[in-house]
Design a protein around this motif. Structure first.
Motif, PDB file in Angstrom:
ATOM      1  N   HIS A  45       0.818  -1.200   0.000  1.00  0.00           N
ATOM      2  CA  HIS A  45       0.000   0.000   0.000  1.00  0.00           C
ATOM      3  C   HIS A  45       0.856   1.256   0.000  1.00  0.00           C
ATOM      4  O   HIS A  45       1.912   1.304   0.638  1.00  0.00           O
ATOM      5  N   HIS A  46       0.374   2.264  -0.694  1.00  0.00           N
ATOM      6  CA  HIS A  46       1.018   3.574  -0.684  1.00  0.00           C
ATOM      7  C   HIS A  46       0.010   4.589  -0.164  1.00  0.00           C
ATOM      8  O   HIS A  46      -1.151   4.615  -0.596  1.00  0.00           O
ATOM      9  N   ILE A  47       0.441   5.418   0.794  1.00  0.00           N
ATOM     10  CA  ILE A  47      -0.430   6.435   1.376  1.00  0.00           C
ATOM     11  C   ILE A  47       0.281   7.779   1.336  1.00  0.00           C
ATOM     12  O   ILE A  47       1.451   7.886   1.721  1.00  0.00           O
ATOM     13  N   HIS A  48      -0.422   8.773   0.847  1.00  0.00           N
ATOM     14  CA  HIS A  48       0.097  10.145   0.827  1.00  0.00           C
ATOM     15  C   HIS A  48      -0.830  11.002   1.676  1.00  0.00           C
ATOM     16  O   HIS A  48      -2.057  10.959   1.522  1.00  0.00           O
ATOM     17  N   SER A  49      -0.257  11.768   2.590  1.00  0.00           N
ATOM     18  CA  SER A  49      -1.081  12.598   3.470  1.00  0.00           C
ATOM     19  C   SER A  49      -0.523  14.005   3.537  1.00  0.00           C
ATOM     20  O   SER A  49       0.682  14.245   3.390  1.00  0.00           O
ATOM     21  N   VAL A  50      -1.433  14.941   3.775  1.00  0.00           N
ATOM     22  CA  VAL A  50      -1.093  16.360   3.871  1.00  0.00           C
ATOM     23  C   VAL A  50      -1.811  16.941   5.084  1.00  0.00           C
ATOM     24  O   VAL A  50      -2.993  16.658   5.308  1.00  0.00           O
ATOM     25  N   PHE A  90       3.496  13.743   4.028  1.00  0.00           N
ATOM     26  CA  PHE A  90       4.130  12.484   4.392  1.00  0.00           C
ATOM     27  C   PHE A  90       3.770  11.433   3.352  1.00  0.00           C
ATOM     28  O   PHE A  90       2.615  11.291   2.970  1.00  0.00           O
ATOM     29  N   ASP A  91       4.793  10.701   2.882  1.00  0.00           N
ATOM     30  CA  ASP A  91       4.586   9.580   1.959  1.00  0.00           C
ATOM     31  C   ASP A  91       5.043   8.303   2.647  1.00  0.00           C
ATOM     32  O   ASP A  91       6.133   8.258   3.227  1.00  0.00           O
ATOM     33  N   GLN A  92       4.228   7.272   2.563  1.00  0.00           N
ATOM     34  CA  GLN A  92       4.629   6.002   3.147  1.00  0.00           C
ATOM     35  C   GLN A  92       4.230   4.841   2.237  1.00  0.00           C
ATOM     36  O   GLN A  92       3.240   4.914   1.514  1.00  0.00           O
ATOM     37  N   GLN A  93       5.032   3.805   2.274  1.00  0.00           N
ATOM     38  CA  GLN A  93       4.722   2.564   1.573  1.00  0.00           C
ATOM     39  C   GLN A  93       4.809   1.419   2.567  1.00  0.00           C
ATOM     40  O   GLN A  93       5.824   1.241   3.229  1.00  0.00           O
ATOM     41  N   MET A  94       3.722   0.674   2.676  1.00  0.00           N
ATOM     42  CA  MET A  94       3.660  -0.448   3.596  1.00  0.00           C
ATOM     43  C   MET A  94       3.594  -1.749   2.794  1.00  0.00           C
ATOM     44  O   MET A  94       2.714  -1.933   1.964  1.00  0.00           O
ATOM     45  N   THR A  95       4.550  -2.633   3.048  1.00  0.00           N
ATOM     46  CA  THR A  95       4.613  -3.924   2.371  1.00  0.00           C
ATOM     47  C   THR A  95       4.520  -5.039   3.401  1.00  0.00           C
ATOM     48  O   THR A  95       5.165  -4.973   4.453  1.00  0.00           O
ATOM     49  N   THR A  96       3.711  -6.056   3.111  1.00  0.00           N
ATOM     50  CA  THR A  96       3.623  -7.217   4.000  1.00  0.00           C
ATOM     51  C   THR A  96       3.964  -8.473   3.202  1.00  0.00           C
ATOM     52  O   THR A  96       3.656  -8.583   2.015  1.00  0.00           O
ATOM     53  N   ALA A 275     -11.924  -5.297   1.042  1.00  0.00           N
ATOM     54  CA  ALA A 275     -11.176  -6.478   0.617  1.00  0.00           C
ATOM     55  C   ALA A 275      -9.725  -6.443   1.071  1.00  0.00           C
ATOM     56  O   ALA A 275      -9.188  -7.455   1.546  1.00  0.00           O
ATOM     57  N   ASP A 276      -9.071  -5.292   0.932  1.00  0.00           N
ATOM     58  CA  ASP A 276      -7.657  -5.198   1.318  1.00  0.00           C
ATOM     59  C   ASP A 276      -7.429  -4.257   2.492  1.00  0.00           C
ATOM     60  O   ASP A 276      -6.301  -3.916   2.812  1.00  0.00           O
ATOM     61  N   ARG A 277      -8.537  -3.800   3.139  1.00  0.00           N
ATOM     62  CA  ARG A 277      -8.461  -2.988   4.351  1.00  0.00           C
ATOM     63  C   ARG A 277      -7.651  -1.717   4.131  1.00  0.00           C
ATOM     64  O   ARG A 277      -6.852  -1.304   4.964  1.00  0.00           O
ATOM     65  N   ALA A 310      -5.764  12.372   3.392  1.00  0.00           N
ATOM     66  CA  ALA A 310      -4.909  11.248   2.997  1.00  0.00           C
ATOM     67  C   ALA A 310      -5.577  10.474   1.882  1.00  0.00           C
ATOM     68  O   ALA A 310      -6.798  10.359   1.828  1.00  0.00           O
ATOM     69  N   THR A 311      -4.766   9.951   0.979  1.00  0.00           N
ATOM     70  CA  THR A 311      -5.251   9.082  -0.083  1.00  0.00           C
ATOM     71  C   THR A 311      -4.369   7.824  -0.114  1.00  0.00           C
ATOM     72  O   THR A 311      -3.163   7.891   0.129  1.00  0.00           O
ATOM     73  N   GLY A 312      -5.001   6.706  -0.399  1.00  0.00           N
ATOM     74  CA  GLY A 312      -4.262   5.444  -0.436  1.00  0.00           C
ATOM     75  C   GLY A 312      -4.547   4.670  -1.708  1.00  0.00           C
ATOM     76  O   GLY A 312      -5.605   4.783  -2.302  1.00  0.00           O
ATOM     77  N   LYS A 313      -3.558   3.849  -2.097  1.00  0.00           N
ATOM     78  CA  LYS A 313      -3.758   2.975  -3.246  1.00  0.00           C
ATOM     79  C   LYS A 313      -2.969   1.686  -3.033  1.00  0.00           C
ATOM     80  O   LYS A 313      -1.941   1.661  -2.343  1.00  0.00           O
ATOM     81  N   ASN A 314      -3.467   0.620  -3.624  1.00  0.00           N
ATOM     82  CA  ASN A 314      -2.814  -0.681  -3.551  1.00  0.00           C
ATOM     83  C   ASN A 314      -1.919  -0.813  -4.775  1.00  0.00           C
ATOM     84  O   ASN A 314      -2.395  -0.838  -5.914  1.00  0.00           O
ATOM     85  N   LEU A 315      -0.618  -0.922  -4.559  1.00  0.00           N
ATOM     86  CA  LEU A 315       0.333  -0.962  -5.666  1.00  0.00           C
ATOM     87  C   LEU A 315       0.325  -2.300  -6.390  1.00  0.00           C
ATOM     88  O   LEU A 315       0.936  -2.422  -7.460  1.00  0.00           O
ATOM     89  N   LYS A 316      -0.337  -3.313  -5.832  1.00  0.00           N
ATOM     90  CA  LYS A 316      -0.376  -4.621  -6.469  1.00  0.00           C
ATOM     91  C   LYS A 316      -1.563  -4.737  -7.428  1.00  0.00           C
ATOM     92  O   LYS A 316      -1.669  -5.704  -8.155  1.00  0.00           O
ATOM     93  N   ARG A 317      -2.464  -3.769  -7.403  1.00  0.00           N
ATOM     94  CA  ARG A 317      -3.649  -3.841  -8.268  1.00  0.00           C
ATOM     95  C   ARG A 317      -3.376  -3.150  -9.606  1.00  0.00           C
ATOM     96  O   ARG A 317      -2.592  -2.214  -9.662  1.00  0.00           O
TER      97      ARG A 317
END
Length: 317
Positions: A45-50, A90-96, A275-277, A310-317
């Protein structure tokens, strides 16, 4: 910081949420969801927040002040060039990773916090220049129990490790009080919360904050919520002074602690893909008013307006 990435996802105080139902004229539909926020394995997941804030602070002349003292107060307010505006990103990428037979998997969080920009009413930059800060957090999670443990990263000192663990707790405990709750369209879930505000907590401070999440609709696997926040805060000078004296009896006498009262309200929306929370979008506007006073000093009035998105997107989709 990570607190900006999750915006107003609160840190639960381990209280059971209270469901509130609409009136008969607004009866909930048959749509119902189960709230789940704990990360899933094999996600990216990638999340960008302001966050944007405006702070206006005023010193008010107190009764009995001389003309000279009043002139000094006016001069101080002119020099402050209020209001101040602040903005950060803030930019973050969360990988599991994949899950093993015991339900364990790893979470890797990598993020960059851009320095907060502060400007006064004339558009002038305020404060020393700062540089972007990189955030690195690794943790071991368990899908079956919902438990987690921070993993030590080479090259991090004790302070950085402690900060990373605190940010991890903020991320994974954000909605724990609502984890597993079932909610129908039109229903609300309330819970106490502890949000990150630019005000340090001190001895003698009482703070009550309540978050309310109302499920508006469920469409195409996305749940839309109305989010409301109320906050009240007070600081008792006597309690704060007593706490300091007890903690350090040999400390030299300090200036009297000011009394303080504050109240705030916030309203926003949140869209959660079930589906992907993943929080696809989140927005919150909050306003807070504060009054402070101390013996021998002019009273302070402060208004703080915040906008977080904040906006989020799934990088695997």
């Amino acid at each position: 910081m990570l607190l900006l990435a999750v915006c107003l996802l609160p840190t639960s105080q381990a209280a059971s949420p209270k469901l509130k139902h609409k009136s008969a004229a607004q009866a909930p539909s048959a749509d119902e969801i189960e709230l789940r926020f704990f990360p899933l394995p094999q996600q990216r997941h990638h999340i960008h927040s302001v966050m944007a804030m405006k702070m206006d602070m005023r010193l008010e002349p107190s009764e009995g002040m001389s003309e000279e003292e009043r002139a000094k107060v006016a001069q101080a307010m002119q020099a402050a060039k209020m209001p101040l505006t602040m903005r950060s990103e803030f930019d973050q990428q969360m990988t599991t990773t994949a899950v093993d037979k015991q339900g364990n998997f790893q979470l890797l969080l990598r993020g960059t916090s851009l320095p907060m920009e502060v400007s006064n009413a004339l558009g002038e930059r305020v404060g020393p220049p700062s540089t972007p800060m990189d955030i690195k957090i690794d943790a071991r999670l368990n899908q079956k129990t919902g438990s987690y443990q921070a993993m030590k990263l080479a090259g991090l000192d004790a302070a950085a490790s402690g900060m990373s663990e605190g940010l991890l707790n903020q991320l994974l405990n954000g909605m724990r009080a609502l984890e597993g709750r079932r909610l129908k369209v039109g229903e609300s879930a309330e819970m106490p919360l502890d949000m990150a505000l630019p005000i340090p907590k001190t001895p003698g401070m009482n703070m009550t904050m309540l978050g309310r999440y109302t499920l508006l609709k469920v469409q195409d696997g996305v749940a839309d919520f109305d989010v409301g926040v109320t906050m009240n805060m007070s600081l008792s000078p006597d309690a704060a002074t007593a706490a300091v004296e007890v903690s350090n009896e040999s400390a030299p006498a300090s200036e009297p602690t000011p009394s303080m009262n504050a109240a705030g309200k916030g309203q926003g929306r949140m869209s959660l893909r079930l589906a992907d929370r993943l929080v696809l979008n989140q927005q919150m506007e909050m306003s807070m008013k504060m009054q402070m006073s101390a013996a021998g000093k002019p009273p302070v009035q402060m208004v703080l307006d915040m906008n977080l998105a904040a906006t989020g997107k799934n990088l695997k989709r």
